[in-house]
Design a protein around this motif. Structure first.
Motif, PDB file in Angstrom:
ATOM      1  N   GLU A   1       3.069  -9.209   3.910  1.00  0.00           N
ATOM      2  CA  GLU A   1       2.727  -9.591   5.281  1.00  0.00           C
ATOM      3  C   GLU A   1       3.926  -9.432   6.206  1.00  0.00           C
ATOM      4  OE1 GLU A   1       0.711 -13.327   7.758  1.00  0.00           O
ATOM      5  OE2 GLU A   1       1.460 -13.626   5.699  1.00  0.00           O
ATOM      6  N   GLY A   2       3.680  -8.807   7.379  1.00  0.00           N
ATOM      7  CA  GLY A   2       4.707  -8.676   8.399  1.00  0.00           C
ATOM      8  C   GLY A   2       5.609  -7.479   8.242  1.00  0.00           C
ATOM      9  N   ARG A   3       5.508  -6.733   7.158  1.00  0.00           N
ATOM     10  CA  ARG A   3       6.367  -5.569   6.959  1.00  0.00           C
ATOM     11  C   ARG A   3       5.877  -4.425   7.854  1.00  0.00           C
ATOM     12  NH1 ARG A   3      11.060  -6.092   5.486  1.00  0.00           N
ATOM     13  NH2 ARG A   3      11.222  -4.423   3.922  1.00  0.00           N
ATOM     14  N   PRO A   4       6.808  -3.635   8.421  1.00  0.00           N
ATOM     15  CA  PRO A   4       6.411  -2.572   9.342  1.00  0.00           C
ATOM     16  C   PRO A   4       5.914  -1.327   8.598  1.00  0.00           C
ATOM     17  CG  PRO A   4       8.796  -2.618   9.120  1.00  0.00           C
ATOM     18  CD  PRO A   4       8.272  -3.784   8.323  1.00  0.00           C
ATOM     19  N   TRP A   5       4.839  -0.759   9.089  1.00  0.00           N
ATOM     20  CA  TRP A   5       4.362   0.521   8.580  1.00  0.00           C
ATOM     21  C   TRP A   5       4.386   1.523   9.730  1.00  0.00           C
ATOM     22  CZ3 TRP A   5       0.308   2.745  11.080  1.00  0.00           C
ATOM     23  CH2 TRP A   5      -0.541   1.892  11.811  1.00  0.00           C
ATOM     24  N   ARG A   6       4.465   2.803   9.387  1.00  0.00           N
ATOM     25  CA  ARG A   6       4.454   3.837  10.428  1.00  0.00           C
ATOM     26  C   ARG A   6       3.874   5.121   9.859  1.00  0.00           C
ATOM     27  NH1 ARG A   6       8.678   7.351   9.528  1.00  0.00           N
ATOM     28  NH2 ARG A   6      10.271   6.622   8.062  1.00  0.00           N
ATOM     29  N   GLY A   7       3.468   5.997  10.776  1.00  0.00           N
ATOM     30  CA  GLY A   7       2.948   7.285  10.368  1.00  0.00           C
ATOM     31  C   GLY A   7       4.061   8.264  10.072  1.00  0.00           C
ATOM     32  N   LEU A   8       3.760   9.268   9.266  1.00  0.00           N
ATOM     33  CA  LEU A   8       4.698  10.337   8.945  1.00  0.00           C
ATOM     34  C   LEU A   8       4.197  11.650   9.531  1.00  0.00           C
ATOM     35  CD1 LEU A   8       5.431   9.574   5.172  1.00  0.00           C
ATOM     36  CD2 LEU A   8       7.040   9.353   7.063  1.00  0.00           C
ATOM     37  N   CYS A   9       5.082  12.630   9.576  1.00  0.00           N
ATOM     38  CA  CYS A   9       4.719  14.000   9.964  1.00  0.00           C
ATOM     39  C   CYS A   9       4.084  14.054  11.349  1.00  0.00           C
ATOM     40  CB  CYS A   9       3.795  14.620   8.926  1.00  0.00           C
ATOM     41  SG  CYS A   9       4.466  14.630   7.252  1.00  0.00           S
ATOM     42  N   GLY A  10       4.676  13.355  12.306  1.00  0.00           N
ATOM     43  CA  GLY A  10       4.209  13.417  13.686  1.00  0.00           C
ATOM     44  C   GLY A  10       3.148  12.422  14.062  1.00  0.00           C
ATOM     45  N   ASP A  11       2.677  11.613  13.120  1.00  0.00           N
ATOM     46  CA  ASP A  11       1.678  10.594  13.441  1.00  0.00           C
ATOM     47  C   ASP A  11       2.380   9.447  14.168  1.00  0.00           C
ATOM     48  OD1 ASP A  11      -0.338   8.765  13.574  1.00  0.00           O
ATOM     49  OD2 ASP A  11      -0.574   8.512  11.411  1.00  0.00           O
ATOM     50  N   PRO A  12       1.989   9.152  15.429  1.00  0.00           N
ATOM     51  CA  PRO A  12       2.697   8.130  16.206  1.00  0.00           C
ATOM     52  C   PRO A  12       2.308   6.698  15.859  1.00  0.00           C
ATOM     53  CG  PRO A  12       0.911   9.050  17.508  1.00  0.00           C
ATOM     54  CD  PRO A  12       0.933   9.818  16.211  1.00  0.00           C
ATOM     55  N   ARG A  13       1.310   6.497  15.009  1.00  0.00           N
ATOM     56  CA  ARG A  13       0.832   5.139  14.747  1.00  0.00           C
ATOM     57  C   ARG A  13       1.888   4.321  14.016  1.00  0.00           C
ATOM     58  NH1 ARG A  13      -4.833   6.499  11.900  1.00  0.00           N
ATOM     59  NH2 ARG A  13      -3.432   8.023  10.916  1.00  0.00           N
ATOM     60  N   ARG A  14       1.937   3.029  14.341  1.00  0.00           N
ATOM     61  CA  ARG A  14       2.819   2.093  13.661  1.00  0.00           C
ATOM     62  C   ARG A  14       2.302   0.690  13.878  1.00  0.00           C
ATOM     63  NH1 ARG A  14       8.147   2.932  14.392  1.00  0.00           N
ATOM     64  NH2 ARG A  14       7.749   5.158  14.746  1.00  0.00           N
ATOM     65  N   GLY A  15       2.790  -0.242  13.071  1.00  0.00           N
ATOM     66  CA  GLY A  15       2.347  -1.620  13.236  1.00  0.00           C
ATOM     67  C   GLY A  15       2.949  -2.509  12.170  1.00  0.00           C
TER      68      GLY A  15
END
Length: 387
Positions: free
Chosen positions: A169-183
């Protein structure tokens, strides 16, 4: 290039396994790095209690421990989707250890094996999730590139790639290879998939090490004492029918709280060493007594010396495989093969597991078990699904 489903919330549907009214079953496969002692490839059905919606990438990542049965670390996880009409449906989850450095031949072999499973299962699309606390963006991109190469060669789209340091819980995730999504990751314990799994009676373990501890052998000194008893205690001249009844009685006694004494462990080891008795006991995997039987197989797999512990470990592996718990099946079969590398049943099941074979493909062993028990004159508990 990786083709992403969307930059907004993507919805996926996790359908119940087994007799799902939605058709098809949720397959989970987990593979260890080839340099590890565990065998690669642990396919399983993911038992659930009904369809569960996953709203966005964070929800999808949070659901991974529930779908695998444990919380992965340093892993490449593939979430395989069926993009038919309506929301995408999670069809399979596969896991492989991340390489320590550059992507090597053994890693490519594992990725190719997973892509073959995708092709055979008619998977439409895959989302890759890299779980890695280390900062190795170059290696992460190399893994994704290798994965896309193998999947595209099998006609499967890689529609997303995400990275997270750990599934907590609470750890940051993000997209790779140009994917701008994160959260930030929501609580995996509170995810709708985790709730469905717990309600369905499936444990979600904190790590693979916790899973392995279930069948970890007792200290050598304790098992050496049992090995000495096996050598010294005179073997009874028992008929296979009586040996099978003995094992069934001990299962019932353990379920009622009475653990076997040391001399009873010796008797059980000798009974399971009879292939006819062992084969008859395979039928328990598809009955209401499966859980109770597994508790005895675990107890014996931990207490008995080598090679005797291979028999209960193989029975546990088959039972877990039959009910759709691939990670548990894989751990149990590794234990069986460590105790007896030439164990034919464990070797056959391990090969099936590595190849991604579905549990129903090995259901014939339970039917054979019922037939063997009938020949011995022992009435086994009835199959749950009329198998």
């Amino acid at each position: 290039m990786v083709r992403f489903l969307s930059t907004g919330p993507a919805k996926a549907l996790v359908a119940a396994a087994g007799r799902s009214v939605h058709g098809g079953m949720v397959l989970a496969m987990t593979t260890m790095h080839p340099e590890q002692p565990e065998r690669p490839g642990n396919p399983t059905l993911m038992p659930g209690v009904g369809p569960v919606r996953i709203g966005d990438p964070g929800d999808l990542i949070a659901a991974i421990p529930a779908m695998l049965g444990f919380r992965p670390a340093r892993s490449l996880v593939l979430v395989c989707l069926d993009e038919g009409d309506g929301p995408a449906r999670v069809r399979a989850v596969m896991r492989h250890d991340l390489p320590d450095g550059a992507v090597g031949p053994l890693d490519r072999e594992a990725i190719e094996r997973m892509s073959l499973v995708c092709e055979r299962e008619d998977i439409d699309a895959v989302i890759a999730v890299i779980v890695d606390a280390g900062r190795a963006p170059g290696m992460h991109r190399a893994v994704v590139g290798e994965l896309e190469l193998h999947l595209s060669g099998r006609g499967v789209d890689l529609v997303g790639a995400l990275v997270i340091p750990e599934i907590a819980e609470g750890r940051p995730w993000r997209g790779l290879c140009g994917d701008p999504r994160r959260g930030l990751l929501p609580d995996p314990v509170s995810s709708s998939v985790a709730l469905a799994q717990v309600l369905g009676g499936r444990a979600i373990r904190s790590s693979r090490e916790e899973l392995e501890a279930i069948v970890a052998p007792h200290p050598d000194r304790e098992r050496a004492g049992l090995a000495e008893l096996l050598r010294e205690r005179p073997a009874r001249r028992s008929r296979p029918r009586d040996e099978l009844r003995l094992v069934l009685a001990r299962i019932a006694e353990l379920a009622s709280g009475h653990a076997p004494y040391r001399h009873e462990l010796v008797d059980l080891a000798r009974a399971l060493s009879n292939p006819r008795v062992r084969d008859a006991l395979l039928s328990l995997a598809v009955t209401a007594e499966a859980d109770a039987a597994e508790q005895l197989w675990i107890l014996l797999a931990r207490a008995l010396p080598d090679p005797e512990r291979a028999e209960p470990a193989a029975l546990l592996g088959y039972s877990a495989y039959a009910r759709g718990d691939g990670p548990m099946a894989g751990v149990a079969l590794v234990a069986a093969l460590e105790a007896n590398p030439r164990h034919r049943l464990a070797g056959m099941l391990d090969a099936a597991l590595q190849s991604g074979m579905r549990p129903e493909a090995i259901s014939g062993l339970a039917v054979t078990g019922f037939d063997e028990a009938a020949r011995l004159g022992v009435r086994m508990p009835p199959p749950i699904y009329g198998g």
